[in-house]
Design a protein around this motif. Structure first.
Motif, PDB file in Angstrom:
ATOM      1  N   GLU A 113      33.705  54.757  25.077  1.00 34.69           N
ATOM      2  CA  GLU A 113      33.442  53.367  25.449  1.00 34.69           C
ATOM      3  C   GLU A 113      34.061  52.992  26.788  1.00 34.69           C
ATOM      4  OE1 GLU A 113      34.630  54.356  22.536  1.00 34.69           O
ATOM      5  OE2 GLU A 113      32.778  54.134  21.376  1.00 34.69           O
ATOM      6  N   LYS A 114      35.052  53.781  27.247  1.00 31.51           N
ATOM      7  CA  LYS A 114      35.747  53.446  28.491  1.00 31.51           C
ATOM      8  C   LYS A 114      35.407  54.404  29.637  1.00 31.51           C
ATOM      9  CE  LYS A 114      39.723  51.108  26.426  1.00 31.51           C
ATOM     10  NZ  LYS A 114      41.200  51.011  26.386  1.00 31.51           N
ATOM     11  N   ARG A 115      34.344  55.162  29.477  1.00 28.27           N
ATOM     12  CA  ARG A 115      34.064  56.164  30.523  1.00 28.27           C
ATOM     13  C   ARG A 115      33.570  55.534  31.823  1.00 28.27           C
ATOM     14  NH1 ARG A 115      28.698  59.773  29.574  1.00 28.27           N
ATOM     15  NH2 ARG A 115      27.131  58.143  29.604  1.00 28.27           N
ATOM     16  N   MET A 116      33.040  54.293  31.754  1.00 27.59           N
ATOM     17  CA  MET A 116      32.589  53.610  32.969  1.00 27.59           C
ATOM     18  C   MET A 116      33.714  52.855  33.667  1.00 27.59           C
ATOM     19  SD  MET A 116      29.496  54.099  33.939  1.00 27.59           S
ATOM     20  CE  MET A 116      27.994  54.872  33.341  1.00 27.59           C
ATOM     21  N   ASP A 117      34.881  52.759  33.022  1.00 30.30           N
ATOM     22  CA  ASP A 117      35.991  52.007  33.622  1.00 30.30           C
ATOM     23  C   ASP A 117      36.435  52.603  34.949  1.00 30.30           C
ATOM     24  OD1 ASP A 117      35.805  50.482  31.410  1.00 30.30           O
ATOM     25  OD2 ASP A 117      37.770  50.966  30.568  1.00 30.30           O
ATOM     26  N   LYS A 118      36.277  53.894  35.084  1.00 26.39           N
ATOM     27  CA  LYS A 118      36.676  54.572  36.326  1.00 26.39           C
ATOM     28  C   LYS A 118      35.956  53.977  37.537  1.00 26.39           C
ATOM     29  CE  LYS A 118      35.746  58.914  38.718  1.00 26.39           C
ATOM     30  NZ  LYS A 118      35.111  60.242  38.629  1.00 26.39           N
ATOM     31  N   TYR A 119      34.690  53.645  37.367  1.00 30.02           N
ATOM     32  CA  TYR A 119      33.905  53.122  38.485  1.00 30.02           C
ATOM     33  C   TYR A 119      34.192  51.643  38.715  1.00 30.02           C
ATOM     34  CZ  TYR A 119      31.595  57.455  37.279  1.00 30.02           C
ATOM     35  OH  TYR A 119      31.354  58.768  36.984  1.00 30.02           O
ATOM     36  N   ALA A 120      34.451  50.923  37.618  1.00 23.46           N
ATOM     37  CA  ALA A 120      34.779  49.500  37.756  1.00 23.46           C
ATOM     38  C   ALA A 120      36.147  49.297  38.388  1.00 23.46           C
ATOM     39  CB  ALA A 120      34.728  48.821  36.388  1.00 23.46           C
ATOM     40  N   MET A 121      37.061  50.271  38.198  1.00 23.85           N
ATOM     41  CA  MET A 121      38.425  50.124  38.700  1.00 23.85           C
ATOM     42  C   MET A 121      38.488  50.060  40.218  1.00 23.85           C
ATOM     43  SD  MET A 121      40.759  49.892  36.352  1.00 23.85           S
ATOM     44  CE  MET A 121      42.261  50.516  37.119  1.00 23.85           C
ATOM     45  N   SER A 122      37.502  50.658  40.886  1.00 30.51           N
ATOM     46  CA  SER A 122      37.577  50.730  42.348  1.00 30.51           C
ATOM     47  C   SER A 122      37.577  49.350  42.992  1.00 30.51           C
ATOM     48  CB  SER A 122      36.418  51.572  42.898  1.00 30.51           C
ATOM     49  OG  SER A 122      35.190  50.964  42.583  1.00 30.51           O
ATOM     50  N   SER A 123      36.901  48.374  42.347  1.00 28.82           N
ATOM     51  CA  SER A 123      36.910  47.025  42.924  1.00 28.82           C
ATOM     52  C   SER A 123      38.018  46.174  42.334  1.00 28.82           C
ATOM     53  CB  SER A 123      35.549  46.343  42.678  1.00 28.82           C
ATOM     54  OG  SER A 123      35.318  46.203  41.300  1.00 28.82           O
ATOM     55  N   SER A 124      38.809  46.753  41.419  1.00 29.49           N
ATOM     56  CA  SER A 124      39.909  46.001  40.809  1.00 29.49           C
ATOM     57  C   SER A 124      41.273  46.551  41.216  1.00 29.49           C
ATOM     58  CB  SER A 124      39.783  46.050  39.276  1.00 29.49           C
ATOM     59  OG  SER A 124      38.540  45.562  38.872  1.00 29.49           O
ATOM     60  N   LEU A 125      41.303  47.359  42.271  1.00 29.07           N
ATOM     61  CA  LEU A 125      42.578  47.890  42.749  1.00 29.07           C
ATOM     62  C   LEU A 125      43.455  46.734  43.236  1.00 29.07           C
ATOM     63  CD1 LEU A 125      41.317  51.013  44.720  1.00 29.07           C
ATOM     64  CD2 LEU A 125      42.478  51.009  42.509  1.00 29.07           C
TER      65      LEU A 125
END
Length: 592
Positions: free
Chosen positions: A209-221
């Motif tokens: 369920e969290k495998r897409m978090d890696k891509y979302a994190m880039s704009s949440s640095l």
């Protein structure tokens, strides 16, 4: 009013019923050892030109036997995705070490084609179990040489995949090009190339369920979030100070006006009126080009509704990173479903303005935004066809969009128009309009339409310009944008500032005894769209590396349509705010 509310609720139910369908489209496969996992090659193109993309096998890579095109949804096609089966076999938990999948003698023409691609920083994009893979196809070795003729060009021939899995599911994939395994493309001669790949599998504890978090994190640095929150705080402080300042002045001036007019009524009935009360017999005189005005209001209201629904979908997580084409699908479907709102708003307001030819008004409403968008699309699609780019829509997709417009958009527009005509609402004017209009006194140049639009657009634009960079970098670049909550806050600030600045300028216009405020309030409200387009020029030349006729025409062509949409939407917001204000102040005085 009840009809429009029912229509909104119906559209909302239709849209949100599709959320689970959109989410279910994501891959949720479970695999056993050596099971085939889908790997698709999507597209290649210059890194700095996001609109200029081509099919993966337009470059002379080895084409495997039995290449199949993946069936794509409408949004994926609109996004320029053209997925085909890739030449690599990445079966579940099967490791491979430098496996050769193709040996090929590159002709001089193919070497030249690869060299041009490497020179333009071509990248490739693939999808493995719906997870994106990026990489460059080659590199330029400059070695501190200033003369481009001395540069060396190399093609990567060995790609190394590292795949992370959790039990029977794929969680993450990374691709790295081997910098030591290269094909020299510098000279125009035939070259032997041996393409190979390596696959390594590693276990991870990350849940599926969290495998897409890696891509979302880039704009949440952290450093990006700091800039976003600085943007919000900067906007809020600016807006609060300026709107508070204007509100204080406006309220004090209005209070003094009300007291003065009350004293005038008690003192002498024959005393000459001045200021905005003087024009009470003209302020509700209907505007020129009432059909165009009602159509603009209807189109702007539809685009405002579309924007609200898009924000609602984004806030509930529909547009997660790399959900291919979801945004484009939502835009097409919601625009089609909300066309009834445009028809209802335009037709009912046109009838309130005592318009007679409501059918012509309805046709104008239907073509006011779609017409320029269609002409722009025709030109840009022709350019894309000339370039053989994936941005060129296939004939079948054009037919589908035409059918949506014919079978959904147009009927709903007509139904909304008929409902608006039959609503028989009357325009509520607190003051009676005189038979002949008063002459507007000579005004200084800064009270004319264009300087007023410049003043009206600057304040809302100053509240959003920092966030604009991130949006542009996402739409016209490769940055991922996922902080929709911050974007929604910025949008609300934009609406508040637009409404307030339009009200303030409308008051100053009426105080100068200029009663032609209808079009002025719409133009002042929408002028932020012109500022956004001016920002496009700055972004293109100062903040991006885009180049070439196709990318330039796509950028300025589609941004012109987007800014035109903003102009209509914010113009409708500005006029509605000004109308509420004008009705309020003229209700508060005694009009003869």
């Amino acid at each position: 009013m009840r009809l429009s509310t029912t229509l909104l609720l119906f559209i909302g139910a239709l849209i949100f019923s599709g959320i689970e369908y959109v989410r279910s489209d994501a891959s949720d496969h479970r695999y056993k050892d050596s099971d085939s996992v889908p790997l698709y090659a999507n597209k290649v193109g210059p890194f700095h030109n996001p609109s200029e993309t081509y099919r993966y096998f337009d470059l002379p890579f080895c084409i495997p036997e039995g290449v199949k095109d993946k069936k794509e949804a409408l949004g994926e096609v609109l996004n320029g995705d053209r997925l085909v089966s890739a030449p690599y076999k990445l079966n579940f938990r099967d490791e491979k070490d430098s496996e050769v999948y193709c040996r090929k003698k590159l002709s001089r023409k193919e070497v030249e084609q690869f060299r041009r691609a490497v020179e333009k920083d071509y990248y490739f994009q693939m999808y493995y179990d719906d997870l994106p893979i990026w990489g460059f196809i080659g590199k330029v070795d400059k070695e501190s040489k200033s003369d481009p003729s001395e540069f060396k060009y190399f093609l990567y021939k060995h790609i190394q995949f590292e795949i992370l899995y959790n039990k029977d599911r794929v969680i993450e994939i990374n691709a790295r090009m081997d910098p030591h395994s290269l094909v020299d493309l510098t000279e125009d001669k035939e070259v032997d190339a041996e393409f190979m790949y390596t696959v390594k599998w590693k276990e991870t504890e990350t849940p599926f369920e969290k495998r897409m978090d890696k891509y979302a994190m880039s704009s949440s640095l952290p450093h990006h979030l700091e800039i976003h929150w600085f943007s919000i705080i900067n906007s809020c402080v600016t807006v609060l100070l300026l709107t508070g300042f204007l509100a204080t002045i406006l309220m004090r001036v209005l209070k003094n006006d009300f007291m003065k007019y009350a004293q005038d009524e008690e003192a002498a009935d024959d005393q000459e009126e001045t200021g905005w009360k003087y024009i009470h017999g003209d302020v509700f005189r209907f505007p020129k080009y009432k059909s165009l005005f009602a159509a603009s209001l209807g189109s702007g209201t539809q685009l405002f509704t579309l924007t609200i629904f898009i924000f609602m979908l984004s806030l509930v997580g529909v547009f997660y990173p790399y959900n291919r084409g979801a945004l484009f699908t939502a835009l097409v479907v919601i625009y089609a479903l909300t066309s009834g709102i445009a028809g209802y708003t335009a037709s009912s307001f046109y009838c309130q303005l005592e318009g007679k030819n409501w059918v012509r008004n309805l046709l104008l409403t239907g073509g006011l935004f779609c017409g320029p968008l269609f002409l722009t699309f025709c030109f840009l699609n022709t350019v894309a066809i000339a370039y053989s780019a994936t941005a060129a829509l296939p004939f079948g997709t054009i037919v589908v969009i035409f059918l949506i417009w014919t079978l959904v958009t147009s009927p709903l527009l007509v139904l909304g128009g008929i409902a608006g005509k039959n609503s028989k609402a009357e325009f509520q004017a607190p003051c009676r309009t005189t038979k002949y209009p008063r002459e507007i006194p000579p005004l200084p140049w800064y009270r004319s339409a264009i300087p007023q639009m410049a003043m009206a657009g600057f304040l809302p634009f100053s509240a959003i310009y920092i966030e604009l960079y991130y949006i542009f970098a996402s739409v016209w670049g490769h940055r991922i944008y996922t902080i929709y909550s911050i974007l929604f806050i910025v949008f609300i600030i934009l609406l508040i500032v637009t409404a307030f600045i339009t009200v303030a300028l409308t008051y100053f216009q009426l105080a100068a005894e200029d009663h032609e405020w209808w079009w002025r309030s719409f133009l002042c409200g929408g002028s932020t769209g012109l500022f956004i387009y001016a920002y496009c020029l700055y972004y293109y030349y100062a903040r991006s590396d885009m180049s070439g006729f196709m990318q330039t025409s796509f950028f300025f062509g589609y941004m012109a349509c987007i800014c035109y949409g903003f102009f209509l939407m914010l113009g409708a917001v500005g006029f509605r705010a000004a109308l509420l204000f004008v009705r309020h102040i003229y209700r508060s005085i005694k009009c003869e």
